[in-house]
Motif scaffolding. Sequence first.
Motif, PDB file in Angstrom:
ATOM      1  N   UNK A  40       0.813  -1.213   0.000  1.00 53.38           N
ATOM      2  CA  UNK A  40       0.000   0.000   0.000  1.00 53.38           C
ATOM      3  C   UNK A  40       0.848   1.267   0.000  1.00 53.38           C
ATOM      4  N   UNK A  41       0.206   2.367   0.379  1.00 57.46           N
ATOM      5  CA  UNK A  41       0.881   3.661   0.373  1.00 57.46           C
ATOM      6  C   UNK A  41       0.786   4.312   1.739  1.00 57.46           C
ATOM      7  N   UNK A  42       1.511   5.392   1.911  1.00 56.40           N
ATOM      8  CA  UNK A  42       1.527   6.119   3.185  1.00 56.40           C
ATOM      9  C   UNK A  42       1.950   7.557   2.905  1.00 56.40           C
ATOM     10  N   UNK A  43       1.835   8.390   3.934  1.00 49.12           N
ATOM     11  CA  UNK A  43       2.207   9.799   3.834  1.00 49.12           C
ATOM     12  C   UNK A  43       3.406  10.068   4.734  1.00 49.12           C
ATOM     13  N   UNK A  44       4.388  10.774   4.208  1.00 49.53           N
ATOM     14  CA  UNK A  44       5.578  11.100   4.995  1.00 49.53           C
ATOM     15  C   UNK A  44       5.232  12.141   6.054  1.00 49.53           C
ATOM     16  N   UNK A  45       5.481  11.814   7.324  1.00 48.41           N
ATOM     17  CA  UNK A  45       5.255  12.765   8.413  1.00 48.41           C
ATOM     18  C   UNK A  45       6.555  13.317   8.991  1.00 48.41           C
ATOM     19  N   UNK A  46       7.642  12.593   8.824  1.00 49.34           N
ATOM     20  CA  UNK A  46       8.934  13.087   9.284  1.00 49.34           C
ATOM     21  C   UNK A  46      10.031  12.316   8.574  1.00 49.34           C
ATOM     22  N   UNK A  47      11.209  12.861   8.595  1.00 53.57           N
ATOM     23  CA  UNK A  47      12.358  12.276   7.913  1.00 53.57           C
ATOM     24  C   UNK A  47      13.547  12.323   8.848  1.00 53.57           C
ATOM     25  N   UNK A  48      14.244  11.207   8.997  1.00 54.13           N
ATOM     26  CA  UNK A  48      15.455  11.213   9.826  1.00 54.13           C
ATOM     27  C   UNK A  48      16.682  11.290   8.936  1.00 54.13           C
ATOM     28  N   UNK A  88      31.627  10.381   5.897  1.00 56.43           N
ATOM     29  CA  UNK A  88      31.443  11.823   6.002  1.00 56.43           C
ATOM     30  C   UNK A  88      30.185  12.280   5.308  1.00 56.43           C
ATOM     31  N   UNK A  89      29.645  13.375   5.746  1.00 57.08           N
ATOM     32  CA  UNK A  89      28.408  13.872   5.177  1.00 57.08           C
ATOM     33  C   UNK A  89      27.185  13.295   5.881  1.00 57.08           C
ATOM     34  N   UNK A  90      26.017  13.764   5.466  1.00 56.80           N
ATOM     35  CA  UNK A  90      24.747  13.308   6.039  1.00 56.80           C
ATOM     36  C   UNK A  90      23.803  12.897   4.925  1.00 56.80           C
ATOM     37  N   UNK A  91      22.914  11.970   5.258  1.00 53.40           N
ATOM     38  CA  UNK A  91      21.938  11.506   4.271  1.00 53.40           C
ATOM     39  C   UNK A  91      20.655  11.108   4.990  1.00 53.40           C
ATOM     40  N   UNK A  92      19.571  11.060   4.228  1.00 52.05           N
ATOM     41  CA  UNK A  92      18.303  10.561   4.783  1.00 52.05           C
ATOM     42  C   UNK A  92      18.451   9.075   5.063  1.00 52.05           C
ATOM     43  N   UNK A  93      17.983   8.646   6.224  1.00 56.07           N
ATOM     44  CA  UNK A  93      18.080   7.231   6.572  1.00 56.07           C
ATOM     45  C   UNK A  93      16.702   6.576   6.647  1.00 56.07           C
ATOM     46  N   UNK A  94      15.818   7.150   7.436  1.00 62.69           N
ATOM     47  CA  UNK A  94      14.495   6.559   7.617  1.00 62.69           C
ATOM     48  C   UNK A  94      13.399   7.597   7.416  1.00 62.69           C
ATOM     49  N   UNK A  95      12.210   7.073   7.138  1.00 58.81           N
ATOM     50  CA  UNK A  95      11.021   7.902   7.047  1.00 58.81           C
ATOM     51  C   UNK A  95      10.037   7.475   8.129  1.00 58.81           C
ATOM     52  N   UNK A  96       9.357   8.447   8.724  1.00 56.32           N
ATOM     53  CA  UNK A  96       8.249   8.163   9.631  1.00 56.32           C
ATOM     54  C   UNK A  96       6.982   8.439   8.834  1.00 56.32           C
ATOM     55  N   UNK A  97       6.192   7.383   8.573  1.00 58.27           N
ATOM     56  CA  UNK A  97       5.063   7.516   7.653  1.00 58.27           C
ATOM     57  C   UNK A  97       3.767   7.077   8.332  1.00 58.27           C
ATOM     58  N   UNK A 117      -2.344   3.921  10.862  1.00 59.74           N
ATOM     59  CA  UNK A 117      -1.205   3.443  11.651  1.00 59.74           C
ATOM     60  C   UNK A 117       0.089   4.091  11.155  1.00 59.74           C
ATOM     61  N   UNK A 118       1.002   4.347  12.089  1.00 52.87           N
ATOM     62  CA  UNK A 118       2.299   4.919  11.745  1.00 52.87           C
ATOM     63  C   UNK A 118       3.377   3.854  11.816  1.00 52.87           C
ATOM     64  N   UNK A 119       4.430   4.062  11.059  1.00 52.91           N
ATOM     65  CA  UNK A 119       5.534   3.114  11.076  1.00 52.91           C
ATOM     66  C   UNK A 119       6.799   3.792  10.576  1.00 52.91           C
ATOM     67  N   UNK A 120       7.937   3.211  10.911  1.00 49.88           N
ATOM     68  CA  UNK A 120       9.219   3.657  10.383  1.00 49.88           C
ATOM     69  C   UNK A 120       9.585   2.772   9.198  1.00 49.88           C
TER      70      UNK A 120
END
Length: 443
Positions: free
Chosen positions: A106-114, A121-130, A144-147
């Motif tokens: 299914x699908x979900x909506x992004x509520x936060x991004x880690x 070195x550097x930073x990158x997106x790792x997980x989404x809270x959806x 329901x929410x999930x990582x």
Amino acid sequence: MSATRVFVARLAGCTVFDPAGDRVGKVRDVLVVYRKNDPPLVVGLIVEIPGKRRVFVSIGRVTSIGSGQIITTGLINVRRFEQRGGEVRVIAEMLGRTVVFNDGSGEATIEDVSIEDLPQGGWAISQLFVRRPKTSLSLFAKGATTFTDWGEVREQTTEGQAQSAEQLIATYSDLKPADLANTLLDLPPERMHEVAGELPDGRLADALEEMPESEQVSILTRLGDARAADVLDHMQPDDAADLIAQLPEELGEQLLDLMEPEEADDVRFLLTYAPDTAGGLMTTEPIIVSADATVAEGLALIRRHDLAPALGAAICVTLPPYEPPTGRFLGMVHFQRMLRYPPHERLGTLLDQGLDPVTADTSAAEVTRILASYDLVSVPVVDENHRLVGVVTIDDVLDYLLPDDWRSHDGNDDVRRRAEARTELTTGSIPLHHGRRTGNGPS
């Protein structure tokens, strides 16, 4: 740099410090670029420095993220931030987007991004809270929410589908109206209109009051007539009049017809005055009471949370009726004077006998001189029959004195222009036309 993983929504508003501990500004967003096979890479932060200017701080200049604060090397380019092609703002553009799970669930909506720092070195997106779609028909039910890891989903990019702005609006919920306006103006145009369209009427009205005319008109005309009228109902009458005066006459009349009759009457009344007069500057919603009202009653009215500070500095006392145009104006009672008397004291005995009202056709220059000469926050405005029709507040005068594009200047220019405005307030000398309204009344 300290090893850590942080969620971007929690960074919004965090203070940025230099190595000496001096405050640099506040985080407003995180900027990333997409990569073909790997999660998006963080390229920097968008930071608001004094003067409301947004600047770019490269992630290479960040030495520590954590504990609600950001530490930088102290070397910051203060040139105004401009988004480049391929760059994506996490809070402004990514939150609220729809993603589809690669496993077909299914699908979900992004509520936060880690984001997290990488070993190399550097930073990158790792997980989404959806959040998944709700499964119940109840109005109070939530999905329901999930990582999930970035690689486990793909973004839904159906052409023409507007991404939800709900989560972005929640992120902006604590911003003051002026900061919300600046944040909206900093978004890409389409995203700005999308978010504005989903803001509650009152919240959008507050933000519009803080925006330049061109953006006010752009947003309002995209809302649809019925919604636009509802937003105008929530605006201060003088601000609503300023905005309607910028619209084509036919559209302005159409929106006035759709507004609540009482609100529309106030706006029509203000539009009859020229922009460089007391009538053109005033607001029609001061606190008005009878001479028999007590100090306790007056202070209770001032405590209203929705009352502008300048309007709470004094109370107008008139004969009935108590809506502009009122009965005969008797005088004003200042807030500080009320504090010196017992709660049962009648306001009619505390009138400022040294303050004379101005008439609606008094020039803006004269109103400016009166406010500056007597250190006033507001001055009452009466008609030819000495009936109160409104008050001009210090913020009305500043809106008039400052140029239309003052928000777009950098911090140093803002300081210079405020100094100029202060000189104009003191001398009573004002530019020929800085007013926003193009009123159709007497000049």
